[in-house]
Design an enzyme around this catalytic site. Sequence first.
Site, mmCIF file in Angstrom:
data_model
loop_
_atom_site.group_PDB
_atom_site.id
_atom_site.type_symbol
_atom_site.label_atom_id
_atom_site.label_comp_id
_atom_site.label_asym_id
_atom_site.label_seq_id
_atom_site.Cartn_x
_atom_site.Cartn_y
_atom_site.Cartn_z
ATOM 1 N N LYS A 20 102.795 -42.995 -55.463
ATOM 2 C CA LYS A 20 102.024 -41.769 -55.692
ATOM 3 C C LYS A 20 102.517 -40.707 -54.735
ATOM 4 C CE LYS A 20 98.602 -40.302 -58.312
ATOM 5 N NZ LYS A 20 98.338 -40.737 -59.688
HETATM 6 P P1 NAD Z 1 93.199 -31.568 -64.272
HETATM 7 O O1 NAD Z 1 93.655 -30.842 -63.091
HETATM 8 O O2 NAD Z 1 93.799 -31.215 -65.584
HETATM 9 O O3 NAD Z 1 91.610 -31.440 -64.443
HETATM 10 C C1 NAD Z 1 90.706 -31.745 -63.433
HETATM 11 C C2 NAD Z 1 89.338 -31.293 -63.894
HETATM 12 O O4 NAD Z 1 88.367 -31.706 -62.948
HETATM 13 C C3 NAD Z 1 89.195 -29.785 -64.030
HETATM 14 O O5 NAD Z 1 88.416 -29.479 -65.160
HETATM 15 C C4 NAD Z 1 88.421 -29.384 -62.774
HETATM 16 O O6 NAD Z 1 87.663 -28.212 -62.941
HETATM 17 C C5 NAD Z 1 87.531 -30.588 -62.649
HETATM 18 N N1 NAD Z 1 86.988 -30.736 -61.299
HETATM 19 C C6 NAD Z 1 87.589 -30.543 -60.106
HETATM 20 N N2 NAD Z 1 86.709 -30.763 -59.108
HETATM 21 C C7 NAD Z 1 85.552 -31.128 -59.690
HETATM 22 C C8 NAD Z 1 84.273 -31.501 -59.210
HETATM 23 N N3 NAD Z 1 84.029 -31.537 -57.900
HETATM 24 N N4 NAD Z 1 83.311 -31.810 -60.108
HETATM 25 C C9 NAD Z 1 83.570 -31.783 -61.432
HETATM 26 N N5 NAD Z 1 84.747 -31.436 -61.955
HETATM 27 C C10 NAD Z 1 85.720 -31.122 -61.086
HETATM 28 O O7 NAD Z 1 93.416 -33.109 -63.925
HETATM 29 P P2 NAD Z 1 93.566 -34.308 -64.933
HETATM 30 O O8 NAD Z 1 95.016 -34.524 -65.178
HETATM 31 O O9 NAD Z 1 92.622 -34.117 -66.059
HETATM 32 O O10 NAD Z 1 93.093 -35.528 -64.011
HETATM 33 C C11 NAD Z 1 91.707 -35.844 -63.847
HETATM 34 C C12 NAD Z 1 91.589 -37.234 -63.240
HETATM 35 O O11 NAD Z 1 92.256 -38.182 -64.057
HETATM 36 C C13 NAD Z 1 92.212 -37.395 -61.847
HETATM 37 O O12 NAD Z 1 91.447 -38.303 -61.099
HETATM 38 C C14 NAD Z 1 93.574 -37.997 -62.142
HETATM 39 O O13 NAD Z 1 94.090 -38.714 -61.041
HETATM 40 C C15 NAD Z 1 93.212 -38.906 -63.299
HETATM 41 N N6 NAD Z 1 94.335 -39.280 -64.135
HETATM 42 C C16 NAD Z 1 95.059 -38.346 -64.793
HETATM 43 C C17 NAD Z 1 96.096 -38.745 -65.623
HETATM 44 C C18 NAD Z 1 96.869 -37.748 -66.433
HETATM 45 O O14 NAD Z 1 97.654 -38.178 -67.278
HETATM 46 N N7 NAD Z 1 96.665 -36.457 -66.272
HETATM 47 C C19 NAD Z 1 96.416 -40.103 -65.743
HETATM 48 C C20 NAD Z 1 95.650 -41.035 -65.047
HETATM 49 C C21 NAD Z 1 94.607 -40.617 -64.253
#
Ligand code: NAD
Length: 412
Positions: free
Chosen positions: A103
């Site tokens: 990571k």
């Molecule tokens: P992103 O940046 O596209 O979206 C994050 C979202 O979370 C946004 O809507 C933001 O406003 C919201 N957010 C931030 N702080 C917040 C809070 N305190 N309370 C509520 N909402 C909040 O990110 P993403 O790619 O959607 O990733 C989200 C999660 O999924 C992360 O934990 C990431 O590690 C995990 N993840 C993502 C992927 C991927 O393919 N993108 C894969 C596996 C895991």
Amino acid sequence: MDDHLSSAKMQFDGAAKILGLDKSLVKALLEPKRVLEDDIPVKMDAGGTRHFNAYRVQHNDALGPFKGGIRFHPEVNIDEVKALAMAMTWKCSLLGLPYGGSKGGIVVDSKKVSVHELEEISRGYVRSFAEFIGPFKDIPAPDVYTTPQIMAWMLDEYEYIVKSHAKAAFTGKPVELGGIKIREEATGLGGFFSADAAASRLKMKPASTAVAVQGFGNVGFNAAVFFHKAGYRVVAVSDSKGAIYDESGLDPSSVMKGKAEKGSVSETGKGKKMTNEELLELDVDVLVPAALSNQINAQNAERVKAKLIVELANGPVNANADRILDEKCIVVVPDILANAGGVTASYFEWVQDNYGFFWSYTETLNRLKEMMGSAFERTFSKASEMGITIREASYALAVDRVAKAMVLRGRV
Ligand code: NAD
């Protein structure tokens, strides 16, 4: 040690106990193989140079090259990156992918830097760690606030350094640069597959099943769209500025349109406004935390009313909360299973870039469904066979595969 890392270690310890691993194997599996840190100097548009802290943690590569995203967030810290790298090792193992886990992270608020500064930070990250990156060394991907454009800049910088095309060194790229169409929605879609399979085991019917989704970014939004399309009632969604609730159900695409115009789901005029904390405690059937880690913890777990929690964020339920939820008979589909759709699609992207041969969207979709479905079946069977939770079963399966590879390689 931060909560996320101690929680990740506790979850691993549980699996080590179930598998009866000896001390030397436990130590070898827990410790990251390599921890890299650097600072990225960037000439800022307004003049002067700012230094951005950057990390890459390579946890374990017994099963293949390291694989893991790069997070752009002001609160990124080394313990969090270590926890996320370890989770990637287990996730890749559970899905049967030929990868280890890693990571990365950069301490930056990407909303507060210009596009040019963001490009310089992204290219700087690659200059810092290029010798450790590569299609058969370590393959970065997007994570929170990392976009396909960022991956494109990173790929370009990498190819400039190694003086060769190397598209398979990064995944989550734009389609024009060897990315694949399904990557954008893959994590949300994979999460939906897991949630739908678990809901059907719990005898939930879509039309009478209320779903709340925390986080409305790539993962949360796409998952909400698939729930909505399949006839589930998405009653609440949220972003960092707040949540909205409508008992009769929200249309995620229309909420996203409003968010694009007004900046937040809570300013769209749809539903009743509430806080993120209230969303987590709603009386719903399915709760999907899809934002940040440690959202459900010892402080609020007692008040969670959902019957099923599907962890689409990494580490949204901490180990202390897990025990409380288990006592309340709340079923948790853990992150290493539920959000593995993204890394599985990344694997497809890597395979296709290495081959220079691309599958159709439908073929990719079917393969994703098949891989997620069989990981789900393996995990659920193991849980019911051994009378353990789905999280314990997923960790036991994942850790066992890596442990065997470590022994076969003679690393313990
Ligand atoms: P992103 O940046 O596209 O979206 C994050 C979202 O979370 C946004 O809507 C933001 O406003 C919201 N957010 C931030 N702080 C917040 C809070 N305190 N309370 C509520 N909402 C909040 O990110 P993403 O790619 O959607 O990733 C989200 C999660 O999924 C992360 O934990 C990431 O590690 C995990 N993840 C993502 C992927 C991927 O393919 N993108 C894969 C596996 C895991």
